[in-house]
Design a protein around this motif. Structure first.
Motif, PDB file in Angstrom:
ATOM      1  N   GLN A 316       0.766  -1.212  -0.064  1.00 12.91           N
ATOM      2  CA  GLN A 316      -0.129  -0.145  -0.118  1.00 12.91           C
ATOM      3  C   GLN A 316       0.662   1.087   0.107  1.00 12.91           C
ATOM      4  OE1 GLN A 316      -2.559  -0.165   3.300  1.00 12.91           O
ATOM      5  NE2 GLN A 316      -4.352  -1.069   2.214  1.00 12.91           N
ATOM      6  N   ASN A 317       1.924   1.285   0.913  1.00 15.04           N
ATOM      7  CA  ASN A 317       2.806   2.278   1.092  1.00 15.04           C
ATOM      8  C   ASN A 317       3.455   2.763  -0.251  1.00 15.04           C
ATOM      9  OD1 ASN A 317       1.693   2.896   3.565  1.00 15.04           O
ATOM     10  ND2 ASN A 317       3.513   2.212   4.476  1.00 15.04           N
ATOM     11  N   HIS A 320       1.073   3.990  -3.017  1.00 18.68           N
ATOM     12  CA  HIS A 320       0.725   5.309  -2.362  1.00 18.68           C
ATOM     13  C   HIS A 320       1.644   6.085  -2.992  1.00 18.68           C
ATOM     14  CE1 HIS A 320      -1.544   8.213  -0.343  1.00 18.68           C
ATOM     15  NE2 HIS A 320      -0.639   8.733   0.423  1.00 18.68           N
ATOM     16  N   SER A 321       3.059   5.807  -2.435  1.00 19.48           N
ATOM     17  CA  SER A 321       4.448   6.657  -2.690  1.00 19.48           C
ATOM     18  C   SER A 321       4.685   6.824  -3.941  1.00 19.48           C
ATOM     19  CB  SER A 321       5.528   5.861  -1.876  1.00 19.48           C
ATOM     20  OG  SER A 321       6.620   6.889  -2.055  1.00 19.48           O
ATOM     21  N   ILE A 324       1.862   9.366  -5.235  1.00 17.40           N
ATOM     22  CA  ILE A 324       1.995  10.706  -4.629  1.00 17.40           C
ATOM     23  C   ILE A 324       3.388  11.434  -5.476  1.00 17.40           C
ATOM     24  CG2 ILE A 324       3.083  12.105  -2.810  1.00 17.40           C
ATOM     25  CD1 ILE A 324       0.086  11.084  -2.342  1.00 17.40           C
TER      26      ILE A 324
ATOM     27  N   ASP B 144      -3.898  13.913  -2.428  1.00 19.49           N
ATOM     28  CA  ASP B 144      -2.475  13.894  -1.735  1.00 19.49           C
ATOM     29  C   ASP B 144      -1.453  14.280  -2.808  1.00 19.49           C
ATOM     30  OD1 ASP B 144      -3.663  12.819   0.591  1.00 19.49           O
ATOM     31  OD2 ASP B 144      -2.990  10.811  -0.027  1.00 19.49           O
ATOM     32  N   ARG B 145      -1.654  13.744  -4.135  1.00 18.79           N
ATOM     33  CA  ARG B 145      -0.773  14.107  -5.123  1.00 18.79           C
ATOM     34  C   ARG B 145      -0.689  15.606  -5.425  1.00 18.79           C
ATOM     35  NH1 ARG B 145      -2.460  11.420 -10.303  1.00 18.79           N
ATOM     36  NH2 ARG B 145      -0.806  12.189 -11.222  1.00 18.79           N
TER      37      ARG B 145
END
Lengths: 413, 231
Positions: A316-317, A320-321, A324, B144-145
């Motif tokens: 997940q991280n 997500h990372s 982002i 978030d982005r």
């Protein structure tokens, strides 16, 4: 989904177990055992060596037994060649056929339990019978140390302190740390009769009791665990001699390790969940029934759950990372990680409890080193054990659970 | 009671005590964080008021006299980052977090208004981005982005001033700002130098929303900005 709620109960139970074990360590029965002097008694002992394709180690193994600090007329060795095909038979015939203290028996392969029973049958005049896996070596004083465990007539068996033989490879060093931890736990649990396995590398039994309870059984490839549970069920005590040392060879590859541990873990599950389920959560069996066996199950389930949760969170991280940071220069992303402000330190209940339990585990490892006088440095092994070993363990836990659920049997090697 | 039973009960008691101590310690640290934010917020409120008062007193004074606003904005930015972390830890519904967030939002709005007045009076031409996000589950997949991209753009282009607002925060001044800027509840929403845009795809596409020559002419001597990341 907040995974903390899945992890918290297991962390709490793990911490509870550590605190309980620490209290037992500090209690009088454990203190008495640490102060126990070497016995001056020298009952007749027969060491049984079940050997199946052990050519590389069998000679040194028997020689280490013959060099034990014990009256020669009180110690004999029975080697049972369990249908070896690798030259073990030839080595035994060449070196020990006419040896005055060694009896060699050749039999058709029948499994380790049948080899042990054959050896016990041969040792008719022994009060105590010891089992030593053919890939293990004992220290000279080991027998004298362990004999004192049998001063109590209720004691049917006694275990020793196991160490890894010449740990050099990373996997051996990690297992060595694990074995030292095992020394501490076995010492502590023995003081409350909480031992559920009498390991193959050098455990000693009263011969008459072993025969009385019916000798060794297949025990789902873990005859040592099955025998220990049977002795417990019959109301006997299993002791431990932390200063009696045996060195054993351990798997040097991840594949070999997973195979070995799958056998151990599935053996535990099959023995405890089916054959000896009456012991679990049964107050009549004290700490073994109420703490050790139930928590053994929980440790397997918890180990798998924590691993799965860790993997899911990591994925997940990562996703997500990636999501982002997509399009942002790497130099900027990395520079963000380098800044430090105490405000941003992610102190959480889970992190702190994790640190407390980790400190507890390290403490037990050093306790094991202390009570057994284990030489050598453990710190590198502890670090590797914490960082790597726990990520390998879930593989055999999952494999074992799958095998038991599907009824799958695997060969010994 | 047997020794084993006694050990088992003591172990339970000690385990509960350790766990309780850990929970207390973590809560205490969180309280300290909130207190730290509160202190910072109070100081910033005073500073903001001071700058505003100074500005009012020196309507015709040289603009250098109100240059304090630069450092003030940097501190507002730091407060935003810390508030974001605290919001992650304590939750978006935490009463203390909501209260701090309201105060922070007010500070941002005041800083934004001050920036506008300064730009008019002192002929400064900052690029201002208002960023509206939503913490309602599922309402803003790209927030978030967008927040991270804005942080990046602000830090690499100090002339860019970013103000981040939780669209759903129950605060009169924010509702007025939303009404004045005519921002619809579509997230992420941006008002960049007065121009409204919605959604976030890529950083390169997002850069197109800024004045053409902005990224080519930015210097490192200009004012700072504020950013609050959406959870």
């Amino acid at each position: 989904m907040n995974f903390n709620y899945v992890i918290y109960p297991f962390i709490f139970i793990g911490l509870y177990f550590e605190v309980f074990v620490l209290l037992v360590f500090l209690s009088a029965p454990a203190r008495d055992r640490r102060a126990r002097a070497t016995s001056t008694r020298t009952p007749k002992v027969a060491m049984i060596v079940p050997a199946w394709n052990e050519a590389p180690t069998i000679k040194a193994n028997i020689e280490s037994l013959l060099e034990l600090d014990y009256p020669e007329d009180k110690l004999s060795v029975v080697v049972v060649n369990d249908g070896s095909t690798d030259g073990t038979k030839e080595i035994l015939d060449e070196n020990f056929t006419n040896h005055p203290r060694v009896t060699v028996v050749h039999q058709v392969n029948g499994g380790k339990h049948s080899a042990l029973n054959a050896g016990i049958d041969m040792a008719t005049d022994a009060e105590l019978v010891g089992c030593l896996d053919a890939d293990s070596f004992v220290e000279r004083n080991a027998l004298r140390e362990i004999i004192s465990c049998f001063d109590n007539p209720k004691v049917a068996a006694a275990t020793v302190a196991m160490s890894v033989f010449e740990p050099k490879k990373p996997l051996e060093i990690m297992q060595n740390v694990e074995y030292v931890l095992g020394i501490a736990l076995r010492h502590i649990l023995s003081s409350v009769n909480g031992i559920y396995v009498t390991p193959g590398p050098f455990s000693l039994y009263r011969r008459d009791i072993v025969l009385k309870v019916g000798g060794f059984r297949f025990g789902h490839q873990t005859e040592d665990m099955e025998m220990a549970l049977r002795l417990q069920k019959e109301g006997y005590w299993i002791e431990n001699a932390p200063r009696a040392r045996v060195y054993t060879k351990v798997p040097t590859t991840v594949r070999g390790l997973i195979k070995q541990r799958t056998r151990w873990t599935s053996g535990f599950l099959r023995n405890v969940a089916f054959d000896y389920r009456g012991l679990v959560a049964n107050p009549r069996f004290g700490v073994l029934g109420m703490v050790v066996l139930p928590l053994g199950f929980l440790a397997i389930v918890g180990g798998i759950l924590l691993f799965v949760v860790t993997i899911v969170i990591a994925i997940q991280n990562l996703v997500h990372s990636y999501f982002i940071h997509s399009g942002i220069p790497l130099s900027y992303i990395l520079s963000q990680k380098l800044s430090f402000d105490i405000f941003y330190v992610p102190v959480s209940v889970l992190l702190l409890l994790g640190i407390v339990t980790s400190i507890g585990m390290v403490m037990f490892i050093y306790m094991g080193k202390k009570v057994s006088n284990t030489p050598g440095r453990l710190l590198p092994g502890i670090i590797a054990y914490a960082l790597i070993f726990r990520f390998i363990a879930p593989f055999w836990l999952i494999r074992s659970l799958k095998d038991v659920t599907l009824g799958k049997k695997r060969p010994w090697r | 009671m047997s020794l084993n039973a006694r050990n088992a009960l003591w172990a339970l008691l000690i385990t509960v005590l350790i766990t309780g101590t850990v929970i207390y310690a973590v809560n205490y640290l969180d309280e300290q964080r909130v207190a730290q934010l509160d202190d910072l917020q109070t100081r910033l409120a005073t500073d903001t008021l001071s700058v505003e008062t100074q500005f009012a007193l020196l309507e015709s004074a040289p603009c250098a006299d109100v240059s304090e606003g630069n450092t003030l904005s940097q501190e507002v930015s730091s407060l935003g980052d810390k508030l974001s972390v605290t919001e992650t830890r304590l939750g978006t519904d935490d009463a203390q977090v909501l209260e701090l967030k309201k105060q922070y939002t007010l500070l941002q709005i005041r800083d934004y208004l001050l920036t506008k007045r300064l730009s008019t009076a002192c002929h400064i031409d900052p690029t201002v981005a208002l960023y509206f996000y939503s913490n309602t589950a599922g309402s803003c997949a790209d927030c978030d982005r967008a927040a991270y991209a804005l942080s990046y753009l602000h830090e690499t282009n100090p002339k860019l001033r970013v103000y981040a607002f939780d669209y759903n925060l129950d605060l009169g001044a924010l509702k007025t700002l939303i009404a004045v800027e005519k921002v619809d509840p579509k997230f992420p929403a941006f008002v960049i130098n007065g121009k409204r845009t919605y959604g976030f795809t890529t950083l390169d596409d997002f850069k197109l929303q800024f004045p053409k020559d902005f990224f080519a002419t930015t210097t490192a001597t200009s004012t700072a900005a504020t950013t609050t990341k959406k959870k």
